[in-house]
Write a protein that holds these residues in place. Structure first.
Motif, mmCIF file in Angstrom:
data_model
loop_
_atom_site.group_PDB
_atom_site.id
_atom_site.type_symbol
_atom_site.label_atom_id
_atom_site.label_comp_id
_atom_site.label_asym_id
_atom_site.label_seq_id
_atom_site.Cartn_x
_atom_site.Cartn_y
_atom_site.Cartn_z
ATOM 1 N N VAL A 198 68.706 -8.205 62.209
ATOM 2 C CA VAL A 198 68.263 -9.552 62.564
ATOM 3 C C VAL A 198 69.003 -10.033 63.808
ATOM 4 O O VAL A 198 68.404 -10.582 64.743
ATOM 5 C CB VAL A 198 68.497 -10.519 61.389
ATOM 6 C CG1 VAL A 198 68.192 -11.961 61.802
ATOM 7 C CG2 VAL A 198 67.634 -10.130 60.197
ATOM 8 N N GLY A 199 70.328 -9.816 63.840
ATOM 9 C CA GLY A 199 71.106 -10.237 64.995
ATOM 10 C C GLY A 199 70.711 -9.489 66.249
ATOM 11 O O GLY A 199 70.614 -10.082 67.338
ATOM 12 N N TYR A 200 70.468 -8.192 66.123
ATOM 13 C CA TYR A 200 70.109 -7.382 67.293
ATOM 14 C C TYR A 200 68.767 -7.828 67.861
ATOM 15 O O TYR A 200 68.646 -8.066 69.077
ATOM 16 C CB TYR A 200 70.057 -5.904 66.914
ATOM 17 C CG TYR A 200 69.917 -4.985 68.116
ATOM 18 C CD1 TYR A 200 71.036 -4.388 68.678
ATOM 19 C CD2 TYR A 200 68.677 -4.737 68.699
ATOM 20 C CE1 TYR A 200 70.925 -3.566 69.800
ATOM 21 C CE2 TYR A 200 68.552 -3.931 69.814
ATOM 22 C CZ TYR A 200 69.678 -3.347 70.357
ATOM 23 O OH TYR A 200 69.557 -2.545 71.468
ATOM 24 N N VAL A 201 67.756 -7.928 67.017
ATOM 25 C CA VAL A 201 66.416 -8.289 67.491
ATOM 26 C C VAL A 201 66.411 -9.708 68.060
ATOM 27 O O VAL A 201 65.813 -9.973 69.111
ATOM 28 C CB VAL A 201 65.390 -8.159 66.352
ATOM 29 C CG1 VAL A 201 64.022 -8.680 66.796
ATOM 30 C CG2 VAL A 201 65.275 -6.704 65.912
ATOM 31 N N GLY A 202 67.108 -10.631 67.367
ATOM 32 C CA GLY A 202 67.148 -12.004 67.855
ATOM 33 C C GLY A 202 67.782 -12.114 69.228
ATOM 34 O O GLY A 202 67.275 -12.831 70.105
ATOM 35 N N ALA A 203 68.886 -11.394 69.444
ATOM 36 C CA ALA A 203 69.573 -11.464 70.738
ATOM 37 C C ALA A 203 68.850 -10.651 71.808
ATOM 38 O O ALA A 203 68.999 -10.926 73.004
ATOM 39 C CB ALA A 203 71.015 -10.976 70.589
ATOM 40 N N TRP A 204 68.095 -9.653 71.419
ATOM 41 C CA TRP A 204 67.281 -8.889 72.393
ATOM 42 C C TRP A 204 66.155 -9.773 72.915
ATOM 43 O O TRP A 204 65.867 -9.785 74.115
ATOM 44 C CB TRP A 204 66.726 -7.639 71.717
ATOM 45 C CG TRP A 204 65.789 -6.826 72.571
ATOM 46 C CD1 TRP A 204 64.510 -7.151 72.943
ATOM 47 C CD2 TRP A 204 66.043 -5.540 73.170
ATOM 48 N NE1 TRP A 204 63.954 -6.168 73.714
ATOM 49 C CE2 TRP A 204 64.869 -5.160 73.871
ATOM 50 C CE3 TRP A 204 67.131 -4.676 73.161
ATOM 51 C CZ2 TRP A 204 64.764 -3.959 74.562
ATOM 52 C CZ3 TRP A 204 67.031 -3.477 73.850
ATOM 53 C CH2 TRP A 204 65.867 -3.121 74.541
ATOM 54 N N GLN A 205 65.510 -10.506 72.023
ATOM 55 C CA GLN A 205 64.336 -11.299 72.401
ATOM 56 C C GLN A 205 64.716 -12.623 73.066
ATOM 57 O O GLN A 205 63.877 -13.229 73.732
ATOM 58 C CB GLN A 205 63.465 -11.540 71.163
ATOM 59 C CG GLN A 205 62.914 -10.242 70.593
ATOM 60 C CD GLN A 205 61.979 -10.426 69.416
ATOM 61 O OE1 GLN A 205 61.064 -9.653 69.214
ATOM 62 N NE2 GLN A 205 62.211 -11.454 68.613
ATOM 63 N N ALA A 206 65.953 -13.060 72.876
ATOM 64 C CA ALA A 206 66.455 -14.241 73.580
ATOM 65 C C ALA A 206 67.822 -13.866 74.140
ATOM 66 O O ALA A 206 68.855 -14.296 73.635
ATOM 67 C CB ALA A 206 66.552 -15.434 72.638
#
Length: 453
Positions: A321-329
């Motif tokens: 969740v942290g990886y995808v969230g920070a990748w997309q923003a």
């Protein structure tokens, strides 16, 4: 007068006989082989530490496990931290707890990058097409497994049903459901204690013969003796570390910054994970998908699938969740390192409370030896977890079987894969990893043949 003094002297000596290097090697090995969720991870520790190596006795092992079951957070990781601390002080607890998590974090970062960067490629898309129906079956299997050992009377069935309705029909926040279940358990423990007894969920095999290095009658070593001053110091240090970490994020990115909000949210999630990762996933979904918009529903399903196929606690899905969230923003110029930052922040703030719980509370628990109380609220919360997990399975099923919405019709191929995976888990009793791999291969084959695409 000399005879009563002998055991306290002998106890620490026997405990210190456990080589730290040997323990460190075991914790590192455990970090890479701890598949199968908390039940499998606890079984590995019991087999190795209690039965084969005889480092700790059956009763001392279960005593530690009972405490970890009462805590929010991943019980298997907390148990490893507790046992490492008991054997080799704080450094042993840190080694055991960190090595339980770090291999999974590294693997999940790599898999998250593959998913987010190449998820639209036919090969990766085909693999995940097969994995997602397996996730629905795995969640249903988890509900059945927990319910079978927990819902042993009509009172607990009522708690589970109420939790399901509260989420499915009323959409109440997960923390409120946990609080209501705990209050029901407190009331049930007072007025109907025989209905809210501790479920025999983690009964272990009987111990092998011979005395353990830390045996039933081994007194706690000096570092494990309870002190109020020490408890306050540990809690103060834990709070200071948490405040410093969150403060740095707020100074660098602002309070509303992505990483700051992740640190704040995953701290709250860490304090509400009663009943294991499956119980807190709806709460993570509510916040990460609906409130913050860090990722989508289908991405959440993919993250759970990756969490199931990697070693370590299932709650490590927070790293995805942290990886995808920070990748997309992104918070950095590099998308990869931005994702890594998100994964590390989510993981650190999720597991910091677990270390504080163990280092602060374990000395008190060592002084009780079997006098644990307040199991009735835990039993009620575990019953509510069954309803929560069933709701989670229905949520995942909606995204998997109707990917384009109800109006577009059902995906019968995905439904067939989920049914086959359910039969494999419940009837054939196949392992989770085997089921995921077979479904992934089936999805790949169906994509290659043009059946799905």
């Amino acid at each position: 007068m000399s005879t009563p003094e002998a055991p306290p002297t002998a106890g620490p000596t026997r405990a210190l006989a456990i080589p730290f290097a040997a323990a460190l090697a075991f914790w590192l090995k455990l970090g890479f082989i701890s598949f199968g969720g908390p039940a499998g991870q606890i079984a590995i520790m019991h087999s190795e530490l209690v039965e084969r190596r005889r480092w700790i006795s059956e009763q001392r092992f279960l005593h530690a496990l009972n405490y970890c079951m009462l805590l929010p957070g991943p019980e298997a990781q907390q148990l490893a931290t507790y046992l490492g601390w008991l054997m080799h002080r704080t450094v042993g607890g840190l080694a055991a707890g960190l090595l339980f998590v770090l291999p999974s974090l590294v693997i999940l970062i790599a898999l998250s990058w593959v998913y987010i960067a190449f998820g639209d490629r036919p090969l990766v898309a085909g693999l995940f097409y097969g994995i997602k129906p397996a996730v629905v079956a795995i969640v249903l299997h988890a509900a059945w497994r927990i319910g079978a050992r927990t819902l042993h009377n009509a009172w607990l069935w009522a708690v589970a049903l109420a939790a399901f309705v509260a989420l499915f029909a009323v959409n109440l926040p997960f923390p409120l459901i946990v609080l209501a279940a705990a209050l029901a358990g407190i009331a049930g423990g007072r007025w109907a204690p025989h209905r809210f007894g501790t479920p025999a969920g983690h009964a272990a095999a009987k111990a092998a013969g011979g005395a353990a290095l830390i045996d039933d009658d081994t007194p706690p070593p000096p570092h494990a003796r309870f002190s109020r001053a020490r408890l306050l110091r540990v809690v103060a240090l834990g709070v200071a570390l948490w405040a410093a970490g969150l403060g740095v994020l707020a100074l660098v990115f602002g309070w509303q910054g992505l990483l700051t909000q992740m640190g704040w949210f995953f701290t709250k999630a860490a304090l509400l994970t009663f009943g294991g990762a499956y119980a807190v996933l709806p709460y993570v979904y509510q916040a990460a998908v609906e409130h913050y918009g860090w990722l989508t529903g289908p991405q959440m399903i993919a993250g759970l699938a990756l969490g199931e196929t990697t070693p370590g606690p299932l709650i490590m899905v927070v790293a995805f969740v942290g990886y995808v969230g920070a990748w997309q923003a992104p918070v950095m110029e590099s998308l990869f390192w931005s994702g890594v930052a998100g994964a590390v922040v989510a993981t650190c703030f999720t597991f910091l409370p677990s270390f504080v719980f163990i280092f602060a509370g374990a000395p008190l628990i060592e002084s009780t030896h079997g006098n644990l109380r307040f199991t009735a609220p835990l039993t009620a919360i575990t019953a509510a977890v069954v309803g929560v997990i069933v709701n989670l399975a229905l949520f995942f099923a909606g995204h998997v079987f109707w990917p384009q919405g109800l109006a577009a019709g059902i995906d019968w191929t995905a439904l067939a894969l989920a049914a086959a995976a359910t039969v494999a888990l419940l009837v054939a009793r196949r392992g989770v990893i085997a089921v995921i791999l077979l479904c992934a291969l089936a999805g790949l084959a169906l994509t290659a043949l043009g059946v799905v695409g």
